[in-house]
Design an enzyme around this catalytic site. Structure first.
Site, short mmCIF file in Angstrom:
data_model
loop_
_atom_site.label_atom_id
_atom_site.label_comp_id
_atom_site.label_asym_id
_atom_site.label_seq_id
_atom_site.Cartn_x
_atom_site.Cartn_y
_atom_site.Cartn_z
N ASN A 10 0.87 -1.18 0.00
CA ASN A 10 0.00 0.00 0.00
C ASN A 10 0.90 1.23 0.00
OD1 ASN A 10 -1.87 1.98 0.43
ND2 ASN A 10 -2.50 1.29 2.47
N TRP A 11 1.06 1.81 -1.19
CA TRP A 11 1.98 2.96 -1.32
C TRP A 11 1.37 4.26 -0.79
CZ3 TRP A 11 4.52 2.32 -6.91
CH2 TRP A 11 5.46 1.28 -6.84
N LYS A 12 0.10 4.23 -0.47
CA LYS A 12 -0.61 5.42 0.04
C LYS A 12 -0.35 6.63 -0.88
CE LYS A 12 -0.53 3.37 4.60
NZ LYS A 12 -0.47 3.52 6.03
N HIS A 98 -9.99 0.83 4.68
CA HIS A 98 -8.71 1.07 5.37
C HIS A 98 -8.92 2.02 6.55
CE1 HIS A 98 -4.61 2.36 6.18
NE2 HIS A 98 -4.25 1.21 5.63
N GLU A 167 -6.20 -5.69 10.35
CA GLU A 167 -5.25 -4.59 10.57
C GLU A 167 -5.59 -3.89 11.88
OE1 GLU A 167 -2.85 -2.84 7.12
OE2 GLU A 167 -4.68 -1.71 7.38
N SER A 207 2.77 -2.66 10.59
CA SER A 207 4.22 -2.64 10.87
C SER A 207 4.95 -3.90 10.41
CB SER A 207 4.48 -2.40 12.36
OG SER A 207 3.95 -1.15 12.76
N GLY A 228 2.49 -1.29 4.52
CA GLY A 228 2.49 0.15 4.23
C GLY A 228 3.91 0.66 4.09
C1 PEP Z 1 -1.32 0.11 6.39
O1 PEP Z 1 -1.50 1.31 6.62
O2 PEP Z 1 -2.14 -0.54 5.72
C2 PEP Z 1 -0.15 -0.54 6.93
C3 PEP Z 1 -0.15 -1.85 7.05
O3 PEP Z 1 0.88 0.29 7.27
P1 PEP Z 1 2.27 -0.10 7.95
O4 PEP Z 1 2.78 -1.36 7.30
O5 PEP Z 1 3.14 1.06 7.67
O6 PEP Z 1 1.99 -0.30 9.39
#
Ligand code: PEP
Length: 244
Positions: A10-12, A98, A167, A207, A228
């Site tokens: 997920n490149w946001k 999300h 999540e 994370s 992410g």
């Molecule tokens: C996310 O926001 O979907 C996510 C999993 O972020 P991160 O891996 O940075 O915790």
């Protein structure tokens, strides 16, 4: 159900077009030497068409594109929105529900449900995120309750076409003091989800990086991960894919 781990980047709202192209090509080339995995890259909407063109040339079967969101409306006067029909034939997957959409734009489980239905209608696999804000004794109940609200209209075969991503909001790296869940804890929640929604693939997100990915993918109940910040560096993302 596909047994290979599914790892979703997920490149946001990150990367210029130049970086997106370079990083996508690097991941595509690196994937040629990694079997038994499926990687889904979810860039910004505006980079989907150029990346889809790159994906088509010497296509790599382990790679797919996904969108980060979709409208809960079918079409019409919804300025700034993108419909599931517009994404059809461009992406195989789409993230919905999300926690950042929930926190910043007030997405409700009903809206997520509408998105899931529209995606399925357009042959796109929804990746529906479910998670609790704060870890408590009620967490599993809370997570299952959100998933039930999202999937409630769906018959069993349609439920199998949806991917659920556990999540926990407290584990997402953009939150202050975020901590990844342990593999054991994430596996326990994923098992509870699997019991409620048999044959629905369950991912874990929060994370994840190349050092801890295996903790999650060794869990029988977890079919992959949503990544992410660690997905923004293509070398680190390839390492995650190798270690998964
Ligand atoms: C996310 O926001 O979907 C996510 C999993 O972020 P991160 O891996 O940075 O915790």
């Amino acid at each position: 159900m596909d047994q290979h781990p599914l790892i979703v980047a997920n490149w946001k709202m990150n990367k210029t077009i130049a970086d997106a192209v370079l990083d996508f090509e690097m991941i595509k080339n690196g994937l040629e030497n990694i079997d038994d995995i499926k990687a889904v890259i979810c860039p910004s909407y505006v980079w989907l068409a150029p990346l889809a063109e790159i994906a088509k040339t010497h296509s790599v079967r382990q790679l797919a594109l996904g969108a980060q969101n979709v409208s809960n409306e079918e079409k019409g006067a919804f300025t700034g929105e993108v419909s599931a029909q517009m994404l059809k034939n461009l992406v195989e997957y789409c993230i919905v529900g999300h926690s950042e959409q929930v926190a910043h734009f007030g997405e409700s489980p009903e809206q997520t449900r509408a998105k899931v239905n529209l995606l399925l209608k357009n042959q796109i696999t929804p990746i529906a995120c479910v998670g609790e804000n704060v870890k408590s004794d009620n967490s599993i109940f809370e997570v299952i309750n959100i998933a039930k609200q999202i999937l409630k209209d769906l018959a069993a075969p349609q439920r199998r076409a949806v991917i659920l991503c556990y999540e926990p909001v407290w584990a997402i790296s953009s939150n202050p003091n975020a901590q990844p869940a342990t593999g054991g804890y994430a596996g326990k929640v994923a098992r509870a989800l699997s019991k409620e929604f048999p044959a629905t693939k369950i991912l874990y997100g929060g994370s994840v990086d190349s050092k801890n990915i295996r903790e999650f993918t060794v869990q029988d109940s977890i079919g992959g991960a949503l990544v992410g910040s660690a997905s923004l560096d293509p070398k680190e993302f390839l390492e995650i894919l190798r270690n998964a």
